[in-house]
Write an enzyme that holds these catalytic residues in place. Structure first.
Site, PDB file in Angstrom:
ATOM      1  CE  LYS A  11       6.592  13.338  -7.037  1.00  8.83           C
ATOM      2  NZ  LYS A  11       5.543  13.671  -6.039  1.00  8.83           N
TER       3      LYS A  11
ATOM      4  CD  GLU B 220       5.941  -9.514  -0.319  1.00  8.98           C
ATOM      5  OE1 GLU B 220       6.029 -10.240   0.681  1.00  8.98           O
ATOM      6  OE2 GLU B 220       6.364  -9.859  -1.446  1.00  8.98           O
TER       7      GLU B 220
ATOM      8  CG  ASN C 148       5.685   1.052   1.120  1.00  9.65           C
ATOM      9  OD1 ASN C 148       4.951   1.976   0.775  1.00  9.65           O
ATOM     10  ND2 ASN C 148       5.387   0.282   2.146  1.00  9.65           N
TER      11      ASN C 148
ATOM     12  CB  SER D  44      12.287  14.435  -2.397  1.00  2.00           C
ATOM     13  OG  SER D  44      11.419  13.493  -3.017  1.00  2.00           O
TER      14      SER D  44
ATOM     15  CD  GLU E 270      -1.420   9.210  -6.667  1.00  2.00           C
ATOM     16  OE1 GLU E 270      -1.065  10.172  -7.365  1.00  2.00           O
ATOM     17  OE2 GLU E 270      -1.172   9.118  -5.444  1.00  2.00           O
TER      18      GLU E 270
END
Length: 204
Positions: A110, A38, A146, A112, A137
């Site tokens: 994760k 995208e 996102n 979180s 990375e």
């Protein structure tokens, strides 16, 4: 440490990788195929963040280059979860950098609630002193992932990494809701792609 000199190759690496990753997206457009990309963004980690991360992990400043993997960071955002793994497959085929590690935080997110796929690479940068290989990375995630990650990062900054427990729980709930959205959109992705193709033809 002269940070300007130290970070210059990383800035070059980010600029070059952004062009290359955006070039992948354009190739799909030229061939009138669904693009798994995208958009692409990139950044060099701020000096204060590098120093803070080094202190938190007990990394000597002399070892920052070898031990901090995300000084150069790229982000590839995709429409669908399946696109993430398509991009990973494409990255594995490339000859202009080497993949040294992969971290799948989608299959196993994760604590979180964070979800993303991380590809750690060594990238060659040409300098006036010759080739220099840097760690970089590449994070690959969906639009929903996102959106969640940007807001979680803002809250971490606001609370200096100590997000109140009630907000942490809400973030986890939001992460699960975002992933359910991704799953539902994946189920109708062919319908969406067909609709996008019809729109593209009309626009052309």
């Amino acid at each position: 440490m002269n940070w300007e000199i130290f970070l210059a190759p990383y800035t070059q690496a980010v600029d070059e990788l952004k062009i290359k990753l955006k070039g992948m997206r354009k190739q799909f457009d030229y061939e009138s195929r669904h693009s798994p990309i995208e958009f692409v963004t990139g950044r060099v980690k701020p000096i204060s963040s590098i120093i803070e991360k080094a202190k938190r992990r007990g990394i000597a400043m002399a070892n920052v280059e070898e031990e901090i993997q995300d000084i150069a960071g790229l982000r590839v955002v995709c429409p669908f979860v399946e696109d993430i793994y398509d991009i990973v497959d494409l990255l594995r085929l490339r000859k202009d950098f080497n993949i040294v590690e992969e971290k799948d935080y989608i299959e196993k997110n994760k604590e979180s609630g964070y979800r993303s796929y991380h590809v750690i690479i060594t990238y060659p940068v040409e300098t006036i002193y010759g080739e220099k290989r840097l760690l970089a990375e590449i994070q690959i995630r969906t639009l929903a992932m996102n959106f969640w990650a940007i807001n979680e990062h803002s809250l971490n900054y606001k609370y200096s990494g100590q997000i109140p427990s009630d907000i942490k729980q809400r973030l986890k709930n939001a992460s699960e809701a975002a992933f359910r959205l991704d799953e539902e959109m994946s189920k109708i992705r062919q319908e969406i792609r067909d609709a996008q193709e019809v729109f593209r033809r009309k626009k052309d």
